[in-house]
Enzyme design. Structure first.
Site, short mmCIF file in Angstrom:
data_model
loop_
_atom_site.label_atom_id
_atom_site.label_comp_id
_atom_site.label_asym_id
_atom_site.label_seq_id
_atom_site.Cartn_x
_atom_site.Cartn_y
_atom_site.Cartn_z
N TYR A 1 16.13 5.40 12.47
CA TYR A 1 15.00 4.40 12.36
C TYR A 1 15.32 3.13 13.86
CZ TYR A 1 12.78 5.82 8.62
OH TYR A 1 12.30 6.68 7.43
N PRO B 1 1.10 5.88 2.17
CA PRO B 1 0.04 5.59 1.20
C PRO B 1 -1.10 5.40 2.05
CG PRO B 1 1.79 4.10 1.60
CD PRO B 1 2.00 4.99 2.39
N LEU B 2 -2.14 5.24 2.71
CA LEU B 2 -2.91 4.90 3.16
C LEU B 2 -3.98 6.73 4.65
CD1 LEU B 2 -3.74 1.37 3.02
CD2 LEU B 2 -4.29 2.99 1.39
#
Length: 285
Positions: A60, A210-211
């Site tokens: 990252y 999650p969305l």
């Protein structure tokens, strides 16, 4: 939420509401954050709000996020567990370059140790090439490399990211597994069986995105349920995941203090049975 923590091993108890640090890097998880002070504040606030489970990786940034974590939180508070992952490197152009070479995986573990300022990593997940979890390719060679570092005392616990049940079983024959991270949410339920397998074996199942993948109609259904529950759609989606199984954990990421607080508040949202039934139907629509 009842059972706000989960014990995965004698020395590993984590909050089921975790924090994913990926978004602290720059755009496309590459380069430095737009606001470094804000990134530091978000990490400290997560811990202040009781989170003991932070998901990260040296790819990252790369390196950026781990260095932010060290700057914000070192020396690390007792009980805080950093879950990192290996299996990819970043190109100079920000590309994601998958690597499963055993020696390179070991090098990545040492880099995570260095950049986090640790002598031993709590949990290391092997990120597989098929990150959406659709492959049956053997992971034994790559996973064995991590198991060897565990035997050397550089890793306490091992996990997997983007895997199928046969791959989990293959890894379990080599060393115990405490976490699995796969793409799973209200509308992406291909891994229902993996969620159940994880629960049956006391493995934390961490859902990412999650969305992600909602159609307009599905988003409308979620929004209506959220309005009735006096919550945000994100909170409802996270609460649904937490209630999906006894070992479900979530690692929502954000670089905003307001969104962080909103996400963590989802741990206190208990969804009534009728709301769960309505949300379950979204995945079948």
């Amino acid at each position: 939420m009842t059972n706000s923590t989960i014990t995965l091993a004698e020395d590993l108890t984590i909050t089921r509401m975790g924090y994913g640090a990926m978004q602290l890097a720059g755009p496309n998880v590459f380069g430095p954050p737009k606001d470094r002070d804000q990134a530091i504040a978000v990490l400290r606030e997560a811990v202040d709000l009781g989170v003991t489970h932070i998901d990260t990786s040296d790819f990252y940034g790369p390196v950026v996020v781990n260095e932010l974590i060290k700057e914000a939180l070192y020396p690390y508070p007792a009980g805080l567990h950093l879950v990192t992952k290996v299996g990819a490197r970043r190109g100079d152009d920000g590309s994601w370059n998958i690597t499963q070479d055993p020696e390179d995986l070991k090098a990545q573990v040492h880099e995570n140790l260095e950049h986090l300022g640790l002598d031993v990593l709590d949990v290391v997940n092997l990120r597989t090439p098929a990150h959406d979890g659709g492959s049956e390719e053997s992971i034994a060679k790559a996973f064995t490399a991590l198991a060897e570092l565990q035997q050397e005392g550089l890793i306490r616990h091992l996990g997997l990211s983007g895997v199928t049940i046969p791959q989990i079983r293959e890894a379990q024959a080599i060393a115990p597994i405490v976490t699995v991270q796969n793409l799973y949410n209200l509308v992406r339920r291909d891994d229902d069986a993996v969620v159940d397998y994880a629960a049956d074996h006391n493995i934390a199942f961490a859902s990412f995105f999650p969305l992600g993948g909602f159609t307009p109609l599905q988003s409308e259904t979620l929004a209506k349920a959220a309005t009735r529950l006096d919550a945000t759609p994100q909170q409802v989606a996270l609460a649904w995941l937490l209630q999906r199984s006894s070992t479900s954990v979530v690692i929502p990421g954000t670089s905003s203090l307001a969104h962080l607080r909103e996400n963590i508040a989802a741990r206190d949202l208990d969804l009534p049975a009728d709301a769960v039934a309505e949300l379950d139907a979204i995945g079948r629509s």
